[in-house]
Design a protein around this motif. Sequence first.
Motif, PDB file in Angstrom:
ATOM      1  N   LYS A 263      48.747   0.875 -16.176  1.00 60.06           N
ATOM      2  CA  LYS A 263      49.006   1.754 -15.248  1.00 60.06           C
ATOM      3  C   LYS A 263      48.337   2.831 -15.304  1.00 60.06           C
ATOM      4  O   LYS A 263      48.230   3.365 -16.148  1.00 60.06           O
TER       5      LYS A 263
ATOM      6  N   THR B  64      52.953  -5.365  -2.073  1.00 57.68           N
ATOM      7  CA  THR B  64      53.238  -5.545  -3.040  1.00 57.68           C
ATOM      8  C   THR B  64      52.822  -5.089  -3.666  1.00 57.68           C
ATOM      9  O   THR B  64      51.438  -5.969  -4.416  1.00 57.68           O
ATOM     10  N   THR B  65      51.919  -4.132  -5.277  1.00 58.89           N
ATOM     11  CA  THR B  65      51.257  -4.745  -6.174  1.00 58.89           C
ATOM     12  C   THR B  65      52.219  -4.334  -8.141  1.00 58.89           C
ATOM     13  O   THR B  65      53.392  -3.601  -7.843  1.00 58.89           O
ATOM     14  N   ARG B  66      52.489  -4.874  -8.083  1.00 57.21           N
ATOM     15  CA  ARG B  66      52.611  -4.996 -10.095  1.00 57.21           C
ATOM     16  C   ARG B  66      51.383  -4.675 -11.137  1.00 57.21           C
ATOM     17  O   ARG B  66      50.192  -5.676 -10.650  1.00 57.21           O
ATOM     18  N   TYR B  67      52.234  -4.097 -11.621  1.00 59.67           N
ATOM     19  CA  TYR B  67      50.557  -3.920 -12.934  1.00 59.67           C
ATOM     20  C   TYR B  67      51.580  -4.291 -14.287  1.00 59.67           C
ATOM     21  O   TYR B  67      52.615  -3.724 -14.505  1.00 59.67           O
ATOM     22  N   ARG B  68      50.573  -4.377 -15.050  1.00 61.97           N
ATOM     23  CA  ARG B  68      50.785  -4.520 -16.658  1.00 61.97           C
ATOM     24  C   ARG B  68      51.143  -3.129 -17.251  1.00 61.97           C
ATOM     25  O   ARG B  68      50.486  -2.111 -16.672  1.00 61.97           O
ATOM     26  N   ASP B  69      52.019  -3.052 -17.976  1.00 62.17           N
ATOM     27  CA  ASP B  69      52.311  -1.440 -18.378  1.00 62.17           C
ATOM     28  C   ASP B  69      50.955  -0.756 -18.922  1.00 62.17           C
ATOM     29  O   ASP B  69      50.869   0.153 -18.914  1.00 62.17           O
TER      30      ASP B  69
ATOM     31  N   ALA C 184      47.175  -6.986 -12.316  1.00 60.10           N
ATOM     32  CA  ALA C 184      48.102  -7.216 -11.924  1.00 60.10           C
ATOM     33  C   ALA C 184      48.142  -7.620 -10.884  1.00 60.10           C
ATOM     34  O   ALA C 184      47.481  -8.936 -10.491  1.00 60.10           O
TER      35      ALA C 184
ATOM     36  N   CYS D 225      50.056 -13.872  -2.675  1.00 61.73           N
ATOM     37  CA  CYS D 225      50.581 -13.162  -4.065  1.00 61.73           C
ATOM     38  C   CYS D 225      48.515 -13.279  -4.452  1.00 61.73           C
ATOM     39  O   CYS D 225      48.036 -14.860  -4.461  1.00 61.73           O
TER      40      CYS D 225
ATOM     41  N   CYS E 230      54.267 -13.572  -4.693  1.00 65.26           N
ATOM     42  CA  CYS E 230      54.187 -13.201  -6.137  1.00 65.26           C
ATOM     43  C   CYS E 230      55.353 -13.412  -7.015  1.00 65.26           C
ATOM     44  O   CYS E 230      54.734 -13.698  -8.014  1.00 65.26           O
ATOM     45  N   SER E 231      56.266 -13.022  -6.532  1.00 69.25           N
ATOM     46  CA  SER E 231      58.078 -13.907  -7.249  1.00 69.25           C
ATOM     47  C   SER E 231      57.564 -15.224  -7.281  1.00 69.25           C
ATOM     48  O   SER E 231      58.020 -15.093  -8.615  1.00 69.25           O
TER      49      SER E 231
END
Length: 119
Positions: A63, A55-60, A49, A33, A101-102
């Motif tokens: 996005k 996997t990718t993750r973003y703050r709302d 982010a 991560c 990342c988890s």
Amino acid sequence: QGQLVESGGDSVQAGGSLRLSCAVSGDIYTKFCMGWFRQAPGKEREEIALIDADTTRYRDSVKNRFVIFKDYNKKTLILQMNKLEPEDTAMYYCAASTAYCSTRQFTYWGRGTQVTVTI
């Protein structure tokens, strides 16, 4: 020992774009991560982010405006920021983990690069 060095911060008008880079050196393994965080004056640091192997993750709030990706050949983490808003003004930090990342456990941090968005 590992090291992260951010670059690309600048002052830009609202609606503009910037690309932040985070150069990775030493024993940081880019498979795990990595992420971008930011902190504005008087506010807490917030996660923007994250990216690991698949996997990718973003703050709302970012996005559809920001994109995070890794350049494995150059060992660099990138944050492409589009449609910048004054609320995006902050010091931006790169971070790296020795896990996925988890876990949200970041071992390495850069010193930051300043982004200022003006009206």
